[in-house]
Design a protein around this motif. Structure first.
Motif, PDB file in Angstrom:
ATOM      1  N   GLY A  70       0.854  -1.194   0.000  1.00 22.53           N
ATOM      2  CA  GLY A  70       0.000   0.000   0.000  1.00 22.53           C
ATOM      3  C   GLY A  70       0.880   1.231   0.000  1.00 22.53           C
ATOM      4  N   CYS A  71       0.529   2.204  -0.832  1.00 23.61           N
ATOM      5  CA  CYS A  71       1.321   3.432  -0.920  1.00 23.61           C
ATOM      6  C   CYS A  71       0.401   4.591  -1.282  1.00 23.61           C
ATOM      7  CB  CYS A  71       2.422   3.276  -1.976  1.00 23.61           C
ATOM      8  SG  CYS A  71       3.576   4.668  -1.979  1.00 23.61           S
ATOM      9  N   ASN A  72       0.730   5.775  -0.750  1.00 26.42           N
ATOM     10  CA  ASN A  72      -0.056   6.970  -1.078  1.00 26.42           C
ATOM     11  C   ASN A  72       0.443   7.649  -2.345  1.00 26.42           C
ATOM     12  OD1 ASN A  72       2.364   7.587   0.294  1.00 26.42           O
ATOM     13  ND2 ASN A  72       1.615   9.625   0.809  1.00 26.42           N
ATOM     14  N   ARG A 110       2.410   7.097  -6.471  1.00 27.51           N
ATOM     15  CA  ARG A 110       2.467   6.171  -7.613  1.00 27.51           C
ATOM     16  C   ARG A 110       3.612   6.595  -8.529  1.00 27.51           C
ATOM     17  NH1 ARG A 110      -0.551   4.022  -4.708  1.00 27.51           N
ATOM     18  NH2 ARG A 110      -2.490   2.917  -5.137  1.00 27.51           N
ATOM     19  N   CYS A 111       4.851   6.393  -8.082  1.00 25.28           N
ATOM     20  CA  CYS A 111       6.004   6.744  -8.910  1.00 25.28           C
ATOM     21  C   CYS A 111       5.982   5.898 -10.191  1.00 25.28           C
ATOM     22  CB  CYS A 111       7.294   6.478  -8.166  1.00 25.28           C
ATOM     23  SG  CYS A 111       7.363   7.300  -6.556  1.00 25.28           S
ATOM     24  N   TRP A 112       6.303   6.520 -11.318  1.00 25.35           N
ATOM     25  CA  TRP A 112       6.249   5.746 -12.574  1.00 25.35           C
ATOM     26  C   TRP A 112       7.298   4.653 -12.575  1.00 25.35           C
ATOM     27  CZ3 TRP A 112      10.405   5.093 -15.747  1.00 25.35           C
ATOM     28  CH2 TRP A 112      11.467   5.984 -15.621  1.00 25.35           C
ATOM     29  N   PHE A 113       8.421   4.897 -11.834  1.00 30.35           N
ATOM     30  CA  PHE A 113       9.527   3.933 -11.867  1.00 30.35           C
ATOM     31  C   PHE A 113       9.460   2.955 -10.699  1.00 30.35           C
ATOM     32  CE2 PHE A 113      11.358   7.926  -9.973  1.00 30.35           C
ATOM     33  CZ  PHE A 113      11.402   7.497  -8.659  1.00 30.35           C
ATOM     34  N   CYS A 114       8.360   2.930  -9.975  1.00 33.24           N
ATOM     35  CA  CYS A 114       8.273   2.093  -8.772  1.00 33.24           C
ATOM     36  C   CYS A 114       8.772   0.670  -9.060  1.00 33.24           C
ATOM     37  CB  CYS A 114       6.825   2.033  -8.274  1.00 33.24           C
ATOM     38  SG  CYS A 114       6.690   1.099  -6.742  1.00 33.24           S
ATOM     39  N   ASP A 115       9.748   0.237  -8.257  1.00 35.13           N
ATOM     40  CA  ASP A 115      10.293  -1.111  -8.484  1.00 35.13           C
ATOM     41  C   ASP A 115       9.571  -2.168  -7.643  1.00 35.13           C
ATOM     42  OD1 ASP A 115      11.326  -0.356  -6.069  1.00 35.13           O
ATOM     43  OD2 ASP A 115      13.430  -0.597  -6.604  1.00 35.13           O
ATOM     44  N   THR A 116       8.538  -1.733  -6.902  1.00 37.90           N
ATOM     45  CA  THR A 116       7.690  -2.699  -6.188  1.00 37.90           C
ATOM     46  C   THR A 116       6.213  -2.387  -6.491  1.00 37.90           C
ATOM     47  OG1 THR A 116       7.721  -1.298  -4.205  1.00 37.90           O
ATOM     48  CG2 THR A 116       9.334  -3.089  -4.305  1.00 37.90           C
ATOM     49  N   PRO A 117       5.812  -2.465  -7.758  1.00 37.10           N
ATOM     50  CA  PRO A 117       4.427  -2.126  -8.107  1.00 37.10           C
ATOM     51  C   PRO A 117       3.403  -3.010  -7.396  1.00 37.10           C
ATOM     52  CG  PRO A 117       5.550  -3.210  -9.943  1.00 37.10           C
ATOM     53  CD  PRO A 117       6.595  -2.920  -8.924  1.00 37.10           C
ATOM     54  N   THR A 168      10.044  -1.684   5.065  1.00 35.86           N
ATOM     55  CA  THR A 168       9.962  -0.953   3.819  1.00 35.86           C
ATOM     56  C   THR A 168       8.577  -1.160   3.202  1.00 35.86           C
ATOM     57  OG1 THR A 168      11.115  -0.634   1.700  1.00 35.86           O
ATOM     58  CG2 THR A 168      11.014  -2.902   2.537  1.00 35.86           C
ATOM     59  N   GLY A 169       8.383  -0.671   1.994  1.00 38.12           N
ATOM     60  CA  GLY A 169       7.064  -0.803   1.402  1.00 38.12           C
ATOM     61  C   GLY A 169       7.160  -0.872  -0.101  1.00 38.12           C
ATOM     62  N   GLY A 170       6.124  -0.294  -0.722  1.00 41.22           N
ATOM     63  CA  GLY A 170       5.041   0.511  -0.226  1.00 41.22           C
ATOM     64  C   GLY A 170       5.487   1.700   0.628  1.00 41.22           C
ATOM     65  N   PRO A 226      12.939  11.150  -0.643  1.00 40.39           N
ATOM     66  CA  PRO A 226      11.963  12.131  -1.135  1.00 40.39           C
ATOM     67  C   PRO A 226      11.731  11.943  -2.628  1.00 40.39           C
ATOM     68  CG  PRO A 226      13.722  13.184   0.135  1.00 40.39           C
ATOM     69  CD  PRO A 226      14.166  11.787  -0.155  1.00 40.39           C
ATOM     70  N   LYS A 227      10.505  12.114  -3.020  1.00 41.16           N
ATOM     71  CA  LYS A 227      10.157  11.905  -4.427  1.00 41.16           C
ATOM     72  C   LYS A 227      10.166  13.244  -5.173  1.00 41.16           C
ATOM     73  CE  LYS A 227       9.928   7.534  -3.964  1.00 41.16           C
ATOM     74  NZ  LYS A 227      11.095   7.306  -3.113  1.00 41.16           N
ATOM     75  N   LEU A 228      11.038  13.319  -6.168  1.00 44.65           N
ATOM     76  CA  LEU A 228      11.195  14.534  -6.972  1.00 44.65           C
ATOM     77  C   LEU A 228      10.152  14.551  -8.088  1.00 44.65           C
ATOM     78  CD1 LEU A 228      15.102  14.424  -7.347  1.00 44.65           C
ATOM     79  CD2 LEU A 228      13.747  15.632  -5.600  1.00 44.65           C
ATOM     80  N   THR A 261      11.090   5.204   3.944  1.00 44.74           N
ATOM     81  CA  THR A 261       9.873   5.974   3.682  1.00 44.74           C
ATOM     82  C   THR A 261      10.131   7.047   2.638  1.00 44.74           C
ATOM     83  OG1 THR A 261       8.232   7.450   4.700  1.00 44.74           O
ATOM     84  CG2 THR A 261      10.434   7.500   5.638  1.00 44.74           C
ATOM     85  N   ALA A 262       9.067   7.466   1.957  1.00 44.81           N
ATOM     86  CA  ALA A 262       9.192   8.600   1.036  1.00 44.81           C
ATOM     87  C   ALA A 262       9.107   9.930   1.778  1.00 44.81           C
ATOM     88  CB  ALA A 262       8.106   8.521  -0.047  1.00 44.81           C
ATOM     89  N   GLY A 263       8.790   9.889   3.068  1.00 41.59           N
ATOM     90  CA  GLY A 263       8.763  11.108   3.865  1.00 41.59           C
ATOM     91  C   GLY A 263       7.556  11.989   3.600  1.00 41.59           C
TER      92      GLY A 263
HETATM   93  S1  SF4 Z   1       8.685   4.011  -5.322  1.00 43.56           S
HETATM   94 FE1  SF4 Z   1       8.053   3.972  -3.151  1.00 43.56          FE
HETATM   95  S2  SF4 Z   1       6.876   5.879  -2.903  1.00 43.56           S
HETATM   96 FE2  SF4 Z   1       7.005   5.495  -5.094  1.00 43.56          FE
HETATM   97  S3  SF4 Z   1       5.121   4.330  -5.610  1.00 43.56           S
HETATM   98 FE3  SF4 Z   1       6.750   2.828  -5.205  1.00 43.56          FE
HETATM   99  S4  SF4 Z   1       6.521   2.304  -3.059  1.00 43.56           S
HETATM  100 FE4  SF4 Z   1       5.396   4.241  -3.377  1.00 43.56          FE
END
Ligand code: SF4
Length: 225
Positions: free
Chosen positions: A28-30, A32-39, A70-72, A115-117, A98-100
């Protein structure tokens, strides 16, 4: 709480790279990074409902000092408060990844903030606006870096991203360069090597740190490694 996976591996990024660790990955994540390596924890969250007690029993079974949660986005999960309290009381070293962008009163020896840029924002998605509205929460960052030992890990895709890191850091003048890690955006070995080469010159000139992504170098983008 929804848990995607629990596994024993080696920390691949940041201050404790190379340290054997048990990873607990919440789902679960708030964002949605396009490059998320744990979709499987963000775009399509999956996993198993677990109790604090069952997770504790599994983690203690590894007999491993370092635990990485970690997560998510683990800071969304309220049960992390009792879980981290109990792991801390049994002498474990806890890192929270965390993404903070979400705050939670957890126990942690290292708050590892990524942090997500702007480069993380998905295009042509119902998530584009929501992601951009949520990804930067200065009050949360101020609280985390004031109350925890911390590291800041920035995922860099192009040299332009470095300019954004500099602007981001201008907001937080209390951050010293030794807390800042740059990591190449890559899920394959070749782009990882190519980006690490030019990132090395940038971290030298700023006094920052270059973080490897050891798990990608060793295993590629393989789940549970
Ligand atoms: S990279 Fe991290 S913050 Fe970004 S969508 Fe994936 S789990 Fe969420």
């Amino acid at each position: 709480m929804l848990i995607a996976e629990v596994f024993h591996s080696i920390q691949g990024e940041g201050r404790y790279v190379g340290v054997p660790s048990v990873f607990v990955r919440t789902s679960g994540c708030n964002l949605r990074c396009w490059f998320c390596d744990t979709p499987y924890t963000s775009w399509n969250p999956e996993g198993e409902q677990r109790t604090v007690d069952s997770l504790l029993e599994q983690v203690l079974g590894y007999d491993c000092e370092h635990v990485v949660i970690t997560g998510g986005e683990p800071m969304l999960v309220k049960e992390l408060m009792p879980l981290t309290q109990q792991l801390a009381s049994t002498g474990h070293h806890l890192t929270i990844e965390t993404a903070g962008s979400v705050d939670l009163d957890v126990e942690a020896d290292l708050m590892s903030i990524s942090p997500k840029l702007a480069n993380s924002t998905p295009t042509d998605s119902e998530w584009t606006l929501r992601h951009n509205q949520r990804r930067h929460r200065p009050n949360v960052i101020h609280r985390l870096i004031s109350d925890y030992d911390y590291q800041l890990k920035f995922v860099i895709d192009t040299p332009d991203d470095v300019t954004e890191v500099e602007s981001w850091l201008d907001e937080f003048p209390q951050v010293t360069p030794d807390h800042v890690y740059l990591m190449p955006q890559a899920t394959d070995r070749e782009p990882l090597r190519e980006k690490s080469a030019w990132l090395a010159d940038i971290v030298k000139s700023h006094g920052w740190r270059l973080s490897p992504r050891l798990h990608v170098e060793l295993w590629g983008n393989t789940r549970g490694t």
